[in-house]
Design a protein around this motif. Structure first.
Motif, short mmCIF file in Angstrom:
data_model
loop_
_atom_site.label_atom_id
_atom_site.label_comp_id
_atom_site.label_asym_id
_atom_site.label_seq_id
_atom_site.Cartn_x
_atom_site.Cartn_y
_atom_site.Cartn_z
N LEU A 16 27.69 1.38 29.43
CA LEU A 16 27.28 2.68 29.21
C LEU A 16 27.25 3.10 27.60
CD1 LEU A 16 29.38 2.73 31.75
CD2 LEU A 16 28.36 5.31 32.01
N GLY A 17 26.11 3.83 27.35
CA GLY A 17 25.95 4.48 26.01
C GLY A 17 27.06 5.44 25.87
N THR A 18 27.20 5.75 24.66
CA THR A 18 28.34 6.82 24.22
C THR A 18 28.42 7.95 25.15
OG1 THR A 18 27.15 7.52 22.34
CG2 THR A 18 28.68 6.06 22.03
N GLU A 19 27.32 8.60 25.28
CA GLU A 19 27.17 9.72 26.10
C GLU A 19 26.85 9.70 27.66
OE1 GLU A 19 27.17 12.73 24.52
OE2 GLU A 19 27.49 11.71 22.46
N ALA A 20 26.57 8.49 28.00
CA ALA A 20 26.09 8.19 29.50
C ALA A 20 27.36 8.59 30.36
CB ALA A 20 25.65 6.74 29.71
N GLY A 21 28.59 8.49 30.14
CA GLY A 21 29.80 8.55 30.97
C GLY A 21 29.83 10.13 31.57
N ALA A 22 29.13 11.06 30.81
CA ALA A 22 29.05 12.34 31.28
C ALA A 22 28.52 12.65 32.33
CB ALA A 22 28.30 13.21 29.90
N THR A 23 27.74 11.68 32.99
CA THR A 23 26.91 11.70 34.34
C THR A 23 27.91 11.73 35.29
OG1 THR A 23 26.32 9.57 33.87
CG2 THR A 23 24.65 11.33 33.26
#
Ligand SMILES: [Zn+2]
Ligand SMILES: [Zn+2]
Length: 350
Positions: free
Chosen positions: A75-82
């Motif tokens: 996952l990209g650095t921000e993708a975990g927010a999903t």
């Protein structure tokens, strides 16, 4: 792939992930009729005109494959927010739009008016070990669904789901499905189990018609043996002397569409899905006199994929996957599909 040439295997470096993007390790990739158009280079618009299957603006070579199920690998650095985590089982929504046009903003990226980035058409797709998805929001959780089945939800399932919705079916309506391949078999189940309509199926192959019956079709017609006139009168007999309330044409060639128009009853809806191609001569007074509608339907929206995935998880829809092949066998599978040798859906497993 390159247009007009057989597929060949190639090593591509895994691109660096953007902050919102994710990498999915492919468990299964469905083989779709569109892939044949893609590899051959174009859709046949009739009268000698062609439409590029890759949108014209694509840089070839390209990895085909838009029915993708797999495991979330990175996952990209921000993708975990999903809320997604490494190891999640997912199906990928491949009909990714520009994100900025009216249709995309309304959640119908499959109808993007800008420059779409459909996976497997304009961007590298699932005939691969890994696929890059530009945003985690294009993932739908598919735990509890066999990966080969989950993969087919993204195109054949979704297309059938959205097309069946467009039929606006009421209880006891008669829906005629033309073509009992991967999409037709999905539409039979969706129509039968979510709308209460009666389902009739026309195809030229007895094996596929047998499968249609098993999946809940109420009536089947082998159009290799029944001519158009007979079929029209048989369908009317099934529907109290009226034509069909809705017809979905999953083939989309002149012979099937002109047949479909003849089969329509008052206020009948004809939904065109198949992209076999060609042009058509139409008896014009029929449409106003019947108050009939002809609609086109191309895949479906991200929210429809999420709904369909729920239906699959609950067992309401069970995609028919008839065979699994190795990635290296992609050309052979495309050949078989083109020559009508696959009933249901074939998937590639890397
Ligand atoms: Zn497809
Ligand atoms: Zn758009």
């Amino acid at each position: 792939m390159e247009e007009g040439k057989p597929l060949r295997e190639e090593s591509i470096e895994i691109p660096r992930l953007g902050p919102h993007s994710v990498l999915v390790r492919v468990s299964a990739a469905g083989v779709c009729h569109s892939d044949i158009h893609l590899v051959s280079g174009a859709y046949d618009l009739g009268e000698g005109r062609k439409l590029s299957a890759t949108g014209g603006g694509t840089l070839l070579p390209l990895t085909p494959g838009h029915e993708i199920a797999g495991i979330l690998e990175e996952l990209g650095t921000e993708a975990g927010a999903t809320g997604f985590r490494k190891g999640d089982q997912v199906v990928v929504y491949p009909w990714i739009g520009c994100g900025a046009c009216r249709k995309c903003l309304a959640g119908r990226e499959n109808m993007c008016e800008g420059r779409p980035a459909f996976l497997g058409f304009m961007k590298n797709g699932g005939y691969a070990e890994d696929v890059l998805v530009p945003d985690a929001r294009y993932l739908v959780r598919s735990d509890g669904i066999e990966p080969a089945q989950a993969a087919t939800l993204a195109c054949s399932g979704l297309t059938a789901f959205s097309a069946t919705r467009r039929c606006n079916l009421h209880t006891d309506d008669l829906l005629l499905v033309i073509g009992a391949g991967g999409l037709g078999t999905a539409a039979i189940q969706i129509g039968k189990r979510t709308t209460g309509a009666r389902i009739a199926v026309a195809d030229i192959d007895d094996t596929r018609l047998g499968l249609a019956t098993k999946l809940g079709a109420d009536h089947t017609f082998n159009t290799a043996r029944v001519d158009a006139k007979e079929l029209v009168s048989d369908v009317r007999a099934l529907n109290g002397g009226r034509g069909a309330d809705a017809v979905i044409d999953f083939v989309g060639k002149p012979a099937t569409v002109s047949l479909a128009v003849r089969l329509l009853g008052h206020e009948g809806r004809l939904v065109l899905v198949g992209l076999m191609g060609g042009g058509l001569q139409l008896s014009l007074p029929i449409l106003p006199l019947l108050g009939a509608q002809i609609l086109g339907s191309f895949t479906g929206s991200l929210s429809e994929l999420a709904e369909l995935t729920q239906l699959a998880r609950r067992g309401v829809v069970a995609p028919v996957v008839t065979a699994s092949y190795r990635l290296e066998e992609a050309n052979e599978v495309l050949f078989k599909l083109e020559h009508g040798e696959i009933s249901g859906r074939a998937v590639l497993k890397p």
